[in-house]
Design an enzyme around this catalytic site. Structure first.
Site, PDB file in Angstrom:
ATOM      1  N   LYS A   9      45.891  44.272  54.179  1.00 55.48           N
ATOM      2  CA  LYS A   9      44.456  44.065  54.377  1.00 55.48           C
ATOM      3  C   LYS A   9      44.143  42.595  54.638  1.00 55.48           C
ATOM      4  O   LYS A   9      44.805  41.699  54.110  1.00 55.48           O
ATOM      5  CB  LYS A   9      43.678  44.536  53.132  1.00 55.48           C
ATOM      6  CG  LYS A   9      44.053  45.922  52.650  1.00 55.48           C
ATOM      7  CD  LYS A   9      43.272  46.325  51.408  1.00 55.48           C
ATOM      8  CE  LYS A   9      43.891  47.514  50.717  1.00 55.48           C
ATOM      9  NZ  LYS A   9      45.143  47.207  50.018  1.00 55.48           N
ATOM     10  N   ASP A  62      50.976  50.322  49.922  1.00 56.99           N
ATOM     11  CA  ASP A  62      49.705  49.651  50.209  1.00 56.99           C
ATOM     12  C   ASP A  62      49.671  48.288  49.529  1.00 56.99           C
ATOM     13  O   ASP A  62      49.781  48.193  48.302  1.00 56.99           O
ATOM     14  CB  ASP A  62      48.541  50.505  49.705  1.00 56.99           C
ATOM     15  CG  ASP A  62      47.196  49.825  49.907  1.00 56.99           C
ATOM     16  OD1 ASP A  62      46.557  50.099  50.938  1.00 56.99           O
ATOM     17  OD2 ASP A  62      46.783  49.028  49.036  1.00 56.99           O
ATOM     18  N   TYR A  90      46.656  40.108  47.516  1.00 59.48           N
ATOM     19  CA  TYR A  90      47.498  40.450  46.372  1.00 59.48           C
ATOM     20  C   TYR A  90      48.636  39.454  46.166  1.00 59.48           C
ATOM     21  O   TYR A  90      49.297  39.472  45.120  1.00 59.48           O
ATOM     22  CB  TYR A  90      48.105  41.849  46.539  1.00 59.48           C
ATOM     23  CG  TYR A  90      47.121  42.981  46.652  1.00 59.48           C
ATOM     24  CD1 TYR A  90      45.761  42.806  46.385  1.00 59.48           C
ATOM     25  CD2 TYR A  90      47.549  44.249  47.036  1.00 59.48           C
ATOM     26  CE1 TYR A  90      44.875  43.856  46.501  1.00 59.48           C
ATOM     27  CE2 TYR A  90      46.663  45.312  47.142  1.00 59.48           C
ATOM     28  CZ  TYR A  90      45.328  45.119  46.886  1.00 59.48           C
ATOM     29  OH  TYR A  90      44.448  46.172  47.009  1.00 59.48           O
TER      30      TYR A  90
END
Length: 291
Positions: A78, A48, A53
């Site tokens: 995401k 994930d 990030y």
């Protein structure tokens, strides 16, 4: 010895997702490649990440170095708030896919709700629906959505989210949200599943306190010959949740996966549930704005 086999959770469109994976939030890029490579070689099959990030490229490199077949790895990333809107979301997806070096994604999530900019929030999810229809992603969902925000989004879109990834640990068990997920057919995915956010987030209401030091957890760890972290991860598994603990340390990565050779009784699960404070440690999802 062969790697442990992680149970699979069936999403509402029939796609299967491992019940435990590696999260890479706050993993420095230079440490992300070996962490992902190690995890996959140890037997993890879910990774994930997120555009925010700043380590998607390293996640992709770790997957390639692991030697594990791409089809056997469930990859999530995401969409960040600054890319909400229909066209901008599609462009951001292309960027993430290029960064990862992949031909498709297994799960694409809206990283946050944006109730203060509803039009762009809804448009971003509609873009994800298009990606799903085109087969560029196998499932779509959201992150950090409350029951009210989920229903608002669903009132304006067509595809029920397959997953809602939320803060969930023994101090914040999200009982009401999980009940709504069960009603709607949404899988609950736990970020900060061991409760680390209660120690590192400056605004955490119980900052400095650790569920891993709670007597109920340490006593169960002693009973089963496991670590406190393994007991808490097993608690997630018993609840039918998907947990994505983060680590860049090889021994922790291996430890976090070693939770499938014991079970907790319903009474033991309930005793950990009783640690719930009903207090969120992460940001309030009702105040997010695009940008």
């Amino acid at each position: 010895m062969s790697p442990p086999t992680t149970p699979l959770l069936k999403l509402n469109n029939g796609v299967e997702m491992p019940a435990l994976g590696l999260g890479v939030f706050q993993s420095p890029p230079e440490e992300t490649v070996p962490a992902v490579e190690t995890a996959l070689k140890d037997g993890y099959r879910l990774i994930d990440t997120a555009a925010a990030y700043k380590n998607e490229t390293e996640v992709g490199e770790g997957i390639r170095r692991s030697g594990v077949d791409r089809a056997d790895v469930f990859v999530t990333t995401k969409l960040w708030l600054s890319d909400y809107g229909y066209d901008s979301a599609l462009r951001a997806f292309d960027t993430s896919l290029a960064n990862l070096g992949l031909a498709y994604l297994d799960l694409y999530l809206l990283h946050q709700p944006a109730p203060l900019d509803q039009e762009q929030w809804v448009a971003a999810y509609k873009a994800a629906e298009k990606l799903l229809a085109e087969g560029r992603v196998r499932a779509i969902g959201v992150s950090n959505h409350t029951p009210e925000l989920l229903r608002t989004l669903m009132d304006h879109t067509d595809v029920v989210p397959a997953v809602n990834q939320v803060e969930l640990h023994p101090y914040f068990i999200q009982r009401e949200l999980r009940a709504v997920h069960d009603e709607l057919g949404i899988v609950t995915q736990s970020w900060s599943p061991i409760g680390g956010i209660t120690r590192y987030w400056p605004q955490a209401p119980n900052g400095g306190r650790s569920a891993l030091q709670e007597p109920v957890v340490t006593e169960l760890a002693a009973k089963y010959g496991k670590t406190a972290a393994q007991v808490v991860l097993r608690w997630h598994i018993e609840h039918g949740l998907c947990a994505i603990p983060k680590s860049v340390k090889p021994h922790r990565i291996a430890e976090n996966l070693d939770v499938f050779d014991f079970t907790l009784t319903p009474h033991e699960v309930a005793s950990i549930d009783a640690l719930d404070t009903r207090l969120r440690s992460g940001p309030d999802p009702n105040t997010r704005r695009v940008g």
